[in-house]
Structures are given as C-alpha cells and as structure tokens.
Design a protein around this motif. Sequence first.
Motif, short mmCIF file in Angstrom:
data_model
loop_
_atom_site.label_atom_id
_atom_site.label_comp_id
_atom_site.label_asym_id
_atom_site.label_seq_id
_atom_site.Cartn_x
_atom_site.Cartn_y
_atom_site.Cartn_z
N LEU A 258 2.21 11.44 -0.77
CA LEU A 258 2.04 10.26 0.08
C LEU A 258 2.44 10.53 1.53
O LEU A 258 1.82 10.01 2.46
CB LEU A 258 2.86 9.10 -0.48
CG LEU A 258 2.26 8.33 -1.66
CD1 LEU A 258 3.23 7.26 -2.13
CD2 LEU A 258 0.94 7.71 -1.27
N ASN A 261 -0.22 11.53 3.97
CA ASN A 261 -1.30 10.61 4.28
C ASN A 261 -1.06 9.96 5.65
O ASN A 261 0.01 9.41 5.90
CB ASN A 261 -1.38 9.53 3.20
CG ASN A 261 -2.64 8.70 3.29
OD1 ASN A 261 -2.87 8.00 4.27
ND2 ASN A 261 -3.48 8.78 2.26
N ALA A 263 -1.93 7.24 6.88
CA ALA A 263 -1.71 5.80 6.86
C ALA A 263 -0.24 5.45 6.63
O ALA A 263 0.18 4.32 6.89
CB ALA A 263 -2.56 5.15 5.78
N VAL A 280 2.55 1.16 5.28
CA VAL A 280 1.28 1.78 5.63
C VAL A 280 0.59 0.90 6.66
O VAL A 280 0.81 -0.31 6.73
CB VAL A 280 0.37 1.98 4.40
CG1 VAL A 280 1.03 2.89 3.39
CG2 VAL A 280 -0.01 0.65 3.77
N VAL A 282 -3.43 0.43 8.40
CA VAL A 282 -4.84 0.80 8.37
C VAL A 282 -5.63 -0.16 9.26
O VAL A 282 -5.10 -1.17 9.73
CB VAL A 282 -5.41 0.78 6.93
CG1 VAL A 282 -4.78 1.90 6.10
CG2 VAL A 282 -5.16 -0.57 6.27
N ASP A 287 -9.88 -0.85 4.00
CA ASP A 287 -9.17 0.43 4.00
C ASP A 287 -7.91 0.34 3.14
O ASP A 287 -7.54 1.30 2.45
CB ASP A 287 -8.79 0.83 5.43
CG ASP A 287 -9.99 1.06 6.31
OD1 ASP A 287 -10.99 1.63 5.83
OD2 ASP A 287 -9.95 0.63 7.48
N LEU A 288 -7.25 -0.81 3.19
CA LEU A 288 -6.06 -0.99 2.36
C LEU A 288 -6.45 -0.98 0.88
O LEU A 288 -5.75 -0.38 0.05
CB LEU A 288 -5.37 -2.31 2.70
CG LEU A 288 -4.11 -2.65 1.88
CD1 LEU A 288 -3.05 -1.57 2.03
CD2 LEU A 288 -3.56 -4.01 2.30
N ARG A 290 -8.95 0.65 -0.44
CA ARG A 290 -9.21 2.05 -0.81
C ARG A 290 -7.92 2.84 -0.95
O ARG A 290 -7.80 3.70 -1.83
CB ARG A 290 -10.13 2.70 0.23
CG ARG A 290 -11.59 2.32 0.09
CD ARG A 290 -12.48 3.18 0.98
NE ARG A 290 -12.28 2.86 2.38
CZ ARG A 290 -12.97 1.93 3.04
NH1 ARG A 290 -13.89 1.22 2.38
NH2 ARG A 290 -12.77 1.69 4.31
N PHE A 291 -6.93 2.52 -0.10
CA PHE A 291 -5.65 3.22 -0.20
C PHE A 291 -4.97 2.89 -1.52
O PHE A 291 -4.45 3.78 -2.21
CB PHE A 291 -4.74 2.84 0.97
CG PHE A 291 -3.40 3.51 0.95
CD1 PHE A 291 -3.22 4.75 1.54
CD2 PHE A 291 -2.31 2.92 0.33
CE1 PHE A 291 -1.99 5.39 1.52
CE2 PHE A 291 -1.08 3.54 0.29
CZ PHE A 291 -0.92 4.78 0.89
N THR A 295 -6.01 6.20 -3.22
CA THR A 295 -4.86 7.08 -2.97
C THR A 295 -3.75 6.87 -4.01
O THR A 295 -3.38 7.80 -4.73
CB THR A 295 -4.30 6.84 -1.56
OG1 THR A 295 -5.33 7.08 -0.60
CG2 THR A 295 -3.14 7.78 -1.29
#
Length: 336
Positions: A258, A261, A263, A280, A282, A287-288, A290-291, A295
């Motif tokens: 992590l 990353n 973000a 984080v 973004v 995008d959040l 997807r994270f 991720t």
Amino acid sequence: MDELDLRVVAALIAHPRASWPTVAKAVDASEATVSRRAARILSSELVHVAATLDVLATGRGVPVFVRVRCEPAKTVSVANALTSWPSVRFVSLVSGAADCLVELVAIDRNDLLDLTLVRLPELDGVIGSSSEVVLRRFTTGVGWDPGLLDAEAVAALRADRFDRWDRAQPTELAPPLTEVDEALVAALAEDGRMRWRELAARAGIMESTARRRVENLCQTGALRLRTIVEPETLGLPVTAFLWLRVDPRRVDAVAEELARNPAVLLLCATAGEHTMCGEVAVAAYSDLHRFLTGTLGGIAGIRDVDVTLGLRTLKRASIVRPWFPDPIPAAHERTS
C-alpha cells in the motif's frame, strides 16, 4: 492554480527547501518565473512549508487517532474547538462511523487517559469516541508524491534533501535537543524555508552554526521538513480514511504494497479496534471505488475495511484552517 503552479508545489513537496534554480530545473521553467509564482503560492493560505519535531524520534509522545461522534448541530463547533488544543495535530470533519477525526499526541498513558476520557467528553456536543494508538508509521505526508512530476525529477529533488524523508518510522531516539535547537525548531515551524541568516539571528548564533545544527537535527530524524497542502488543491478532492483489519502475519506485507501506491498519503499500524489506518486522496469517487475494490481487494491478508470520507480539514500538521459555515437561511427565506 494552473499546471505550472501545481508542478511548483509538487517540487516543494519533493524538497521543501529546494532552491529556486533547482525547482526551475525540475518543472522546466525559468528561475524568475518559478520564484515569482512560488512567492505568490507561499503567501496564500493554500501551501505552507514547515518543519516539525518527530515525536517518536524525540521521545515526546505517541500519535493517536481519535474518531469523535458528536451531536449533529455541534459537530463543527467541536472540531473548531479541537484545533486549539496544542496536543492536536490534525482535525477533519468526516462522514461515516464518526463525525470528526482527530490526530493528537499523548505524552504517556496518563496523558492519553486525560485527553480522551476526561477533556474530550467535557466538550459540549461530544457523545462518544474511539481511539487508535499508532504503533508504527509506514508512510506519511513527508514522503508523499502526488504524481505531478516525472519520477526522475522527483528523485533528483529528493536526492538534494538533508532530512530523513524516506524513513517514516525512526529506528532509534535522537539526541536531546539543546536550547538553541529548540529556538531553531520554533522558527522553522513558522517558516520551513526561512533563510539561514534569519534562522541564525533568531537563535543568536552564527549562520554556519545554524545550518549545521538544523542539518544534524534532520539527519538524526528529530526534525521533519514538509510542504503542507490539502490534496484538493492539487486536483485530488476525494479523500478517505481507511480503517483496516489485517491478518497479523500480513501487516508488514500489506503495508509495503500500500505504501507504494501514489494515492496513499498516510499509513500506520495501530492498536485498537483496527490493525491499520491510512489516508488516501484521489480525483473522483470512481477512483476511490477502484482503489477499494481493485487495490485493497487484490491484497491478501486484508479481512475488513471501514471507510470514512473526508469532508473538510480544519488542521493538518498543526496548521489551522478553521471553518465557520454561513447560517442556513430559514425556510421562508429560501423560498422567497
């Protein structure tokens, strides 16, 4: 800010005390242009360069994250009140399991008891809280790269730093600070780019001595240089605080993945209801998503994730930006 302004800020994040020729090279602009733009940016309330003592490296306490629940009508007043506490370094209004998120520094166990179980409940509007004590830092805003410069430029800027930006967790205690050291630290807390001559005058020492002492404080890990800016200023308006339950055998492995990353601004191992916490930033809620699903969902060992959305930061790295919202108009005023 336009694209060049953002690149200048990114260069200052990579190296808070970089010279203007160094910044100009990193952002591919003239020194005169960079100097002019940086002066305007740093005179605003959006960006602030400061140096702060590392409480872990200096043995002055331990960071604690406190999630505070408030009466709905009193959340903002509680948050603004907490910004005035000297022990509090971060305050944000949030949405989720809490109403206000606070990072404070507790000197010891008795101080933590007093702050969280005596003083905090005394604030008008507080109805509950939960605490997470930081056991280990994996990454912080000191080493954050928002991704606005290419990797080579960031690496070149960081190579010129004399502080331990790359070491989130101290490996040993720094030597005790002298009275002169304390004076230098106090001056740099006001302005992290203060000239050596002015620093020396503030501490009553020679310029060469001031530089040598500051560099030594940074190299031992006692002093941390940082360019403080809200992610939304850099085009990253969606911030979220993550509260993770992780398989104890996988904590270091999860953190290592992590922390790489872009973000992730902050990541710590904690003692409390959760194993790890982090922040984080973004560009969009997509995008959040997807994270969280891509991720976090792809890392083995994460058992559960609680997400708290950031709404407004009132204090970051001890820099206060209070917020007093305009009164909501009465119903007849809204419809008139």
